[in-house]
Write a protein that holds these residues in place. Structure first.
Motif, PDB file in Angstrom:
ATOM      1  N   TYR A 212       0.825  -1.211   0.000  1.00  0.00           N
ATOM      2  CA  TYR A 212       0.000   0.000   0.000  1.00  0.00           C
ATOM      3  C   TYR A 212       0.855   1.255   0.000  1.00  0.00           C
ATOM      4  O   TYR A 212       0.488   2.271  -0.601  1.00  0.00           O
ATOM      5  CB  TYR A 212      -0.950  -0.009   1.197  1.00  0.00           C
ATOM      6  N   THR A 213       1.993   1.209   0.668  1.00  0.00           N
ATOM      7  CA  THR A 213       2.902   2.359   0.636  1.00  0.00           C
ATOM      8  C   THR A 213       3.397   2.608  -0.777  1.00  0.00           C
ATOM      9  O   THR A 213       3.430   3.765  -1.245  1.00  0.00           O
ATOM     10  CB  THR A 213       4.093   2.118   1.577  1.00  0.00           C
ATOM     11  N   ARG A 214       3.747   1.549  -1.481  1.00  0.00           N
ATOM     12  CA  ARG A 214       4.193   1.686  -2.872  1.00  0.00           C
ATOM     13  C   ARG A 214       3.075   2.237  -3.747  1.00  0.00           C
ATOM     14  O   ARG A 214       3.309   3.085  -4.620  1.00  0.00           O
ATOM     15  CB  ARG A 214       4.666   0.342  -3.405  1.00  0.00           C
ATOM     16  N   ILE A 215       1.855   1.771  -3.537  1.00  0.00           N
ATOM     17  CA  ILE A 215       0.725   2.230  -4.345  1.00  0.00           C
ATOM     18  C   ILE A 215       0.487   3.719  -4.136  1.00  0.00           C
ATOM     19  O   ILE A 215       0.296   4.481  -5.092  1.00  0.00           O
ATOM     20  CB  ILE A 215      -0.541   1.425  -3.992  1.00  0.00           C
ATOM     21  N   PHE A 216       0.514   4.184  -2.882  1.00  0.00           N
ATOM     22  CA  PHE A 216       0.267   5.593  -2.600  1.00  0.00           C
ATOM     23  C   PHE A 216       1.365   6.478  -3.194  1.00  0.00           C
ATOM     24  O   PHE A 216       1.084   7.562  -3.719  1.00  0.00           O
ATOM     25  CB  PHE A 216       0.174   5.815  -1.086  1.00  0.00           C
TER      26      PHE A 216
END
Length: 349
Positions: A212-216
């Protein structure tokens, strides 16, 4: 062969549940106290709210055609896991305290397996949602093109894995053949199994947080280059809003379950030296509240979900009254003003 026969000779399956509790020094109350009664009453009340709230989420996703997409099917399965968790906690409440002495080992294993299955199903669902969001967000799509058949197979696979993980302690990975390996939190469980199970779930948490950090980061980077296109910005904002909702669900899950998993990990590593029994019930109460949090998040974050909830409640209220009119479902394929959502009587024709 000699070693195998030696191990089998040490297995004594005649011991009852009380024996294992006494072995690890975990006290079973003989009488109900006022505190126990209050805890049981509040716990069962929370379980009832959990079941009803998540049942409403499942009904909303089923009835609103605008939720008929893979991501919402997975969120509906998440609600099913929370509903199952509510029933598992209710079963735990009805088989705890002085009632623990009356449990057979099979009943005790079932009590624990229900909790294990609900947690594994929730973690597997969140991991599936993370993978689905990663595939769609990278291409800046709102919904995945995954077919309904694949979604159904994925959901069936999630529950199959969850059931297998729940049955592992009762089938072969327990401490009945190695009494020194018994857990203090769950006296019939093997400490090595708790280490494996807690470590696996914690590792999955870290993987999902990283995804999720990568997606954001990716979405924020891409948004800078489309600020001049209004339509693209609206689409991306919708994607971001959905991502924020899912991230809140993940964050609440990690916060509520992290203390319990760390407690199990310490119990597996240190045994009685961890004093896990001191804060075991506190961690369990936090974990139970997680199943009630998700419907609240959906209500606060998703306008369409909130309107659907109002529509369902409106139908239930009208059906529960003295009106005998035949009611039909509102067609929800196209956006409707909030005031038009309601149970509309069929025309005479």
């Amino acid at each position: 062969m000699a070693m195998e026969s030696s191990v089998l000779s040490n297995c004594d399956y005649s011991h009852n549940v009380t024996f294992f509790y006494n072995l690890v020094g975990k006290k079973i109350n003989l009488m109900w106290t006022t505190r126990d009664s209050v805890v049981i009453g509040l716990g069962l009340t929370v379980c009832l709210i959990v079941v009803l709230a998540n049942l409403m989420v499942m009904v909303a996703i089923f009835m609103n055609h605008r939720f008929h997409f893979p991501i919402y099917y997975l969120l509906g399965n998440m609600a099913a896991a929370d509903l199952f968790a509510g029933m598992a906690y209710a079963n735990l409440m009805l088989n705890t305290g002085p009632w623990t002495r009356m449990l057979t080992k099979e009943q005790w294993y079932i009590r624990g397996a229900l909790i294990d299955i609900s947690l594994t199903a929730s973690v597997a669902n969140l991991l599936a949602v993370a993978v689905e969001r990663h595939q769609t967000i990278i291409t800046m799509q709102l919904h995945s093109k995954m077919s309904k058949r694949r979604v159904v197979l994925l959901i069936v696979g999630i529950w199959a894995v969850s059931i297998v993980m729940g049955l592992v302690p009762s089938t072969f990975w327990n401490c009945e053949c190695d009494l020194e390996d018994c857990s203090t939190v769950a006296p019939l469980y093997s400490r090595h199994f708790l280490i494996f199970w807690a470590s696996l779930n914690l590792l999955t948490f870290f993987i999902m947080v990283a995804v999720y950090t990568r997606i954001f980061i990716y979405v924020r980077y891409q948004t800078r280059y489309v600020s001049q296109h209004t339509l693209e910005m609206r689409h991306r904002q919708t994607v971001v809003n959905l991502m924020k909702t899912i991230s809140m669900v993940l964050g609440a899950f990690v916060i509520c379950w992290m203390p319990g998993l760390v407690t199990l990990l310490l119990d597996g590593l240190l045994g009685e030296a961890s004093h896990a029994n001191t804060y075991e019930k506190f961690c369990l109460a936090i974990a139970e509240c997680n199943s009630m949090v998700n419907p609240i998040i959906y209500t606060l974050r998703d306008d369409e979900m909130r309107r659907t909830f109002k529509w369902i409640l409106c139908c239930l209220c009208r059906r529960g009254g003295d009106q005998q009119k035949e009611l039909s479902l509102v067609e929800m394929d196209s956006p409707l003003p909030e005031e038009t959502l309601g149970c509309v009587p069929k025309s005479e024709d």
